[in-house]
Design a protein around this motif. Sequence first.
Motif, PDB file in Angstrom:
ATOM      1  N   THR A 230       0.738  -1.265  -0.304  1.00  0.00           N
ATOM      2  CA  THR A 230      -0.178   0.061   0.049  1.00  0.00           C
ATOM      3  C   THR A 230       0.662   1.357  -0.065  1.00  0.00           C
ATOM      4  OG1 THR A 230      -0.142  -0.184   2.535  1.00  0.00           O
ATOM      5  CG2 THR A 230      -2.244  -0.905   1.029  1.00  0.00           C
ATOM      6  N   LYS A 231       2.226   1.199   0.364  1.00  0.00           N
ATOM      7  CA  LYS A 231       2.989   2.370   0.401  1.00  0.00           C
ATOM      8  C   LYS A 231       3.217   2.778  -0.999  1.00  0.00           C
ATOM      9  CE  LYS A 231       6.394   1.441   3.596  1.00  0.00           C
ATOM     10  NZ  LYS A 231       7.729   1.098   3.684  1.00  0.00           N
ATOM     11  N   ARG A 232       2.833   1.849  -2.005  1.00  0.00           N
ATOM     12  CA  ARG A 232       3.478   2.007  -3.442  1.00  0.00           C
ATOM     13  C   ARG A 232       2.119   1.876  -4.159  1.00  0.00           C
ATOM     14  NH1 ARG A 232       6.520  -0.352  -0.223  1.00  0.00           N
ATOM     15  NH2 ARG A 232       8.371   0.247  -0.176  1.00  0.00           N
ATOM     16  N   GLN A 233       0.763   2.541  -3.718  1.00  0.00           N
ATOM     17  CA  GLN A 233      -0.211   2.246  -4.439  1.00  0.00           C
ATOM     18  C   GLN A 233      -0.273   3.683  -5.189  1.00  0.00           C
ATOM     19  OE1 GLN A 233      -3.015   2.097  -1.401  1.00  0.00           O
ATOM     20  NE2 GLN A 233      -2.876   4.070  -0.854  1.00  0.00           N
ATOM     21  N   ASP A 234      -0.980   3.307  -6.279  1.00  0.00           N
ATOM     22  CA  ASP A 234      -1.223   4.649  -7.017  1.00  0.00           C
ATOM     23  C   ASP A 234      -2.534   4.224  -7.815  1.00  0.00           C
ATOM     24  OD1 ASP A 234      -0.511   2.795  -8.994  1.00  0.00           O
ATOM     25  OD2 ASP A 234       1.154   3.903  -9.907  1.00  0.00           O
ATOM     26  N   MET A 254       3.852  17.339 -14.418  1.00  0.00           N
ATOM     27  CA  MET A 254       3.480  16.607 -13.082  1.00  0.00           C
ATOM     28  C   MET A 254       4.569  15.498 -13.002  1.00  0.00           C
ATOM     29  SD  MET A 254       1.612  18.825 -11.577  1.00  0.00           S
ATOM     30  CE  MET A 254       0.111  19.076 -10.695  1.00  0.00           C
ATOM     31  N   GLU A 255       4.989  15.000 -13.955  1.00  0.00           N
ATOM     32  CA  GLU A 255       5.805  13.749 -14.179  1.00  0.00           C
ATOM     33  C   GLU A 255       4.727  12.797 -14.017  1.00  0.00           C
ATOM     34  OE1 GLU A 255       9.316  13.774 -12.111  1.00  0.00           O
ATOM     35  OE2 GLU A 255      10.137  15.566 -13.189  1.00  0.00           O
ATOM     36  N   TRP A 256       3.664  12.746 -14.486  1.00  0.00           N
ATOM     37  CA  TRP A 256       2.607  11.466 -14.411  1.00  0.00           C
ATOM     38  C   TRP A 256       2.635  10.864 -15.625  1.00  0.00           C
ATOM     39  CZ3 TRP A 256      -2.272  14.829 -13.006  1.00  0.00           C
ATOM     40  CH2 TRP A 256      -2.259  15.663 -12.065  1.00  0.00           C
ATOM     41  N   GLN A 257       2.733   9.577 -15.651  1.00  0.00           N
ATOM     42  CA  GLN A 257       2.952   8.636 -16.851  1.00  0.00           C
ATOM     43  C   GLN A 257       1.535   8.828 -17.804  1.00  0.00           C
ATOM     44  OE1 GLN A 257       3.995   4.808 -16.279  1.00  0.00           O
ATOM     45  NE2 GLN A 257       5.496   4.966 -17.719  1.00  0.00           N
ATOM     46  N   ALA A 258       1.490   9.127 -18.803  1.00  0.00           N
ATOM     47  CA  ALA A 258       0.105   9.216 -19.590  1.00  0.00           C
ATOM     48  C   ALA A 258       0.258   8.269 -20.958  1.00  0.00           C
ATOM     49  CB  ALA A 258      -0.397  10.687 -19.766  1.00  0.00           C
ATOM     50  N   ASN A 259      -0.895   7.610 -21.194  1.00  0.00           N
ATOM     51  CA  ASN A 259      -0.841   6.971 -22.586  1.00  0.00           C
ATOM     52  C   ASN A 259      -2.131   7.661 -23.250  1.00  0.00           C
ATOM     53  OD1 ASN A 259       1.558   5.399 -22.846  1.00  0.00           O
ATOM     54  ND2 ASN A 259       0.497   4.161 -21.238  1.00  0.00           N
ATOM     55  N   LEU A 260      -1.979   7.916 -24.582  1.00  0.00           N
ATOM     56  CA  LEU A 260      -3.225   8.354 -25.378  1.00  0.00           C
ATOM     57  C   LEU A 260      -3.583   7.229 -26.570  1.00  0.00           C
ATOM     58  CD1 LEU A 260      -5.215  10.541 -26.387  1.00  0.00           C
ATOM     59  CD2 LEU A 260      -3.354  11.563 -27.570  1.00  0.00           C
ATOM     60  N   LYS A 261      -4.710   7.075 -26.377  1.00  0.00           N
ATOM     61  CA  LYS A 261      -5.252   5.879 -27.349  1.00  0.00           C
ATOM     62  C   LYS A 261      -6.826   6.315 -27.618  1.00  0.00           C
ATOM     63  CE  LYS A 261      -5.422   1.080 -28.106  1.00  0.00           C
ATOM     64  NZ  LYS A 261      -5.637  -0.363 -27.588  1.00  0.00           N
ATOM     65  N   GLU A 262      -6.953   6.907 -28.974  1.00  0.00           N
ATOM     66  CA  GLU A 262      -8.407   7.165 -29.499  1.00  0.00           C
ATOM     67  C   GLU A 262      -8.952   8.203 -28.700  1.00  0.00           C
ATOM     68  OE1 GLU A 262     -10.274   3.804 -30.322  1.00  0.00           O
ATOM     69  OE2 GLU A 262      -8.830   3.187 -32.123  1.00  0.00           O
ATOM     70  N   VAL A 267      -4.003   7.586 -17.485  1.00  0.00           N
ATOM     71  CA  VAL A 267      -2.934   8.506 -16.789  1.00  0.00           C
ATOM     72  C   VAL A 267      -2.558   7.612 -15.373  1.00  0.00           C
ATOM     73  CG1 VAL A 267      -2.449  10.497 -15.432  1.00  0.00           C
ATOM     74  CG2 VAL A 267      -3.845  10.600 -17.544  1.00  0.00           C
ATOM     75  N   SER A 268      -1.310   7.466 -15.159  1.00  0.00           N
ATOM     76  CA  SER A 268      -0.930   6.855 -13.678  1.00  0.00           C
ATOM     77  C   SER A 268      -0.623   7.807 -12.657  1.00  0.00           C
ATOM     78  CB  SER A 268       0.458   6.240 -14.094  1.00  0.00           C
ATOM     79  OG  SER A 268       0.615   5.190 -12.944  1.00  0.00           O
ATOM     80  N   VAL A 269      -1.694   7.994 -11.700  1.00  0.00           N
ATOM     81  CA  VAL A 269      -1.684   9.206 -10.844  1.00  0.00           C
ATOM     82  C   VAL A 269      -0.983   8.436  -9.657  1.00  0.00           C
ATOM     83  CG1 VAL A 269      -3.088  10.683  -9.415  1.00  0.00           C
ATOM     84  CG2 VAL A 269      -3.776  10.096 -11.802  1.00  0.00           C
ATOM     85  N   PRO A 270      -0.068   9.196  -9.201  1.00  0.00           N
ATOM     86  CA  PRO A 270       1.069   8.605  -7.896  1.00  0.00           C
ATOM     87  C   PRO A 270       0.574   8.745  -6.748  1.00  0.00           C
ATOM     88  CG  PRO A 270       1.812  10.617  -8.818  1.00  0.00           C
ATOM     89  CD  PRO A 270       0.894  10.332  -9.780  1.00  0.00           C
ATOM     90  N   ASP A 271      -0.385   9.707  -6.516  1.00  0.00           N
ATOM     91  CA  ASP A 271      -0.630   9.771  -4.755  1.00  0.00           C
ATOM     92  C   ASP A 271      -2.030  10.487  -4.858  1.00  0.00           C
ATOM     93  OD1 ASP A 271      -0.049  12.626  -5.117  1.00  0.00           O
ATOM     94  OD2 ASP A 271       2.388  11.970  -4.800  1.00  0.00           O
ATOM     95  N   ARG A 295      -4.542   1.140  -7.783  1.00  0.00           N
ATOM     96  CA  ARG A 295      -3.623  -0.017  -8.048  1.00  0.00           C
ATOM     97  C   ARG A 295      -2.686  -0.203  -7.320  1.00  0.00           C
ATOM     98  NH1 ARG A 295      -0.112  -1.085 -12.620  1.00  0.00           N
ATOM     99  NH2 ARG A 295       1.238   0.869 -11.789  1.00  0.00           N
ATOM    100  N   ARG A 296      -2.654  -1.571  -6.677  1.00  0.00           N
ATOM    101  CA  ARG A 296      -1.635  -1.997  -5.723  1.00  0.00           C
ATOM    102  C   ARG A 296      -0.530  -2.752  -6.601  1.00  0.00           C
ATOM    103  NH1 ARG A 296      -3.625  -3.257  -0.473  1.00  0.00           N
ATOM    104  NH2 ARG A 296      -2.573  -4.979  -0.192  1.00  0.00           N
ATOM    105  N   LEU A 297       0.715  -2.602  -6.028  1.00  0.00           N
ATOM    106  CA  LEU A 297       1.747  -2.804  -7.111  1.00  0.00           C
ATOM    107  C   LEU A 297       1.772  -4.282  -6.798  1.00  0.00           C
ATOM    108  CD1 LEU A 297       4.437  -0.386  -6.936  1.00  0.00           C
ATOM    109  CD2 LEU A 297       2.711  -0.657  -8.367  1.00  0.00           C
ATOM    110  N   SER A 298       2.058  -5.289  -7.364  1.00  0.00           N
ATOM    111  CA  SER A 298       2.707  -6.569  -7.167  1.00  0.00           C
ATOM    112  C   SER A 298       3.852  -6.416  -6.222  1.00  0.00           C
ATOM    113  CB  SER A 298       2.631  -7.494  -8.470  1.00  0.00           C
ATOM    114  OG  SER A 298       3.939  -6.956  -9.132  1.00  0.00           O
ATOM    115  N   LEU A 299       3.984  -7.500  -5.499  1.00  0.00           N
ATOM    116  CA  LEU A 299       5.266  -7.606  -4.649  1.00  0.00           C
ATOM    117  C   LEU A 299       6.559  -7.380  -5.744  1.00  0.00           C
ATOM    118  CD1 LEU A 299       6.744  -7.683  -1.982  1.00  0.00           C
ATOM    119  CD2 LEU A 299       6.839 -10.053  -1.947  1.00  0.00           C
ATOM    120  N   GLU A 300       6.314  -8.122  -7.009  1.00  0.00           N
ATOM    121  CA  GLU A 300       7.339  -8.147  -7.782  1.00  0.00           C
ATOM    122  C   GLU A 300       7.911  -6.627  -8.299  1.00  0.00           C
ATOM    123  OE1 GLU A 300       7.599 -11.126 -10.249  1.00  0.00           O
ATOM    124  OE2 GLU A 300       9.416 -10.300 -11.220  1.00  0.00           O
ATOM    125  N   GLU A 301       6.686  -5.679  -8.346  1.00  0.00           N
ATOM    126  CA  GLU A 301       7.169  -4.358  -8.999  1.00  0.00           C
ATOM    127  C   GLU A 301       7.625  -3.789  -7.689  1.00  0.00           C
ATOM    128  OE1 GLU A 301       3.343  -2.832 -11.756  1.00  0.00           O
ATOM    129  OE2 GLU A 301       2.794  -4.251 -10.110  1.00  0.00           O
TER     130      GLU A 301
END
Length: 312
Positions: A230-234, A254-262, A267-271, A295-301
């Motif tokens: 949860t510390k790493r949720q986004d 803001m350095e948010w990751q964003a993808n555009l499709k049609e 957008v990946s919103v960090p906090d 989104r919760r990161l998997s332990l792997e992430e």
Amino acid sequence: MNSTPAIRTEALTKIYRPGLFEKPTTAVSNLDIEIPEGEVFGFIGLNGAGKTTTIKLLLDHARPTNGRALLFGEDARNPRTRARVGYLPDLPHFHQFLSAGELLDYAGKLFGLSYNVRRERSEKLLKSVGLEGHERERLRNFSRGMLQRLGLAQALINEPALVILDEPLGGLDPIGRADLREIISGLKSEGRTVFFSSHILDDAQRIADRIGIIHQGRMIACGKMDELLTKRQDWEVELEAVDGFDILKICREMEWQANLKENLFTVSVPDEEALRQVYTFASEGKIRLLSVEQRRLSLEEAFLKEVDQWRA
Ligand SMILES: Nc1ncnc2c1ncn2[C@@H]1O[C@H](COP(=O)(O)OP(=O)(O)OP(=O)(O)O)[C@@H](O)[C@H]1O
Ligand SMILES: [Mg+2]
């Protein structure tokens, strides 16, 4: 609940000095771990991170350069602690000419168990690791996974209060892994403590109560699975821009990751603060929100993220 932890390390450090002209390797550095009785602890790290070395220090197979390890409050170097510990090495080596039953019998003898107790436990253990019916078979005919299962049975012959397993999942097929998970949860329900190392994160995530991540000899993260995740949720937000609102520019700033499709932005919103900002844009009519998903990161992430931070 007993308050003396099953395992405690205090600034545990191991530096290997191979030779006069070779560079020393700091395999374990200032490790402070505390594992209460009854916990299943997953010790996670890449190859060469220091997992096996830590385990060797816990078992007095290697001497710490600095610091110390305590098992049930007693220095790990005290031979008395061994009687309460079961150990599965990373590469179990057994005499090929022994049968499975003979190996367990031998292991039981080392702990001074009587003939009847040895027989009873061997039978029970072979069954619980899925090797029922292989008692008389020679180990040279055993597959790697079967040897791993037998190694586990051998580690449990003294009904240890603490079980230390070095890469117990190595060599196991999916059924073997599921069996191992079941065995470990059985050990836990009996109140035993389990310390295992792994780099198979998915399995560790399912088995362990708590996880420690070791990287280059240092513990870089430690905690309950929930805390680590949860510390790493986004949030993943899907949205459309209204009237040509330049959301991409905002994302860049803001350095948010964003993808555009049609016309649809993901957008990946960090906090939470960033999420509030997104809601403000929506209430101002600049964007249309289609979905917001936490989104919760998997332990792997989470693991790779921690390791990345240390690499940087
Ligand atoms: N006997 C030794 N002499 C010198 N260096 C050693 C020795 N044993 C381990 N090392 C070094 O210590 C570091 C940690 O090794 P260790 O075996 O503890 O890692 P590990 O996390 O168990 O890795 P793996 O996932 O590959 O089993 C490595 O850099 C390794 O090369
Ligand atoms: Mg190892």
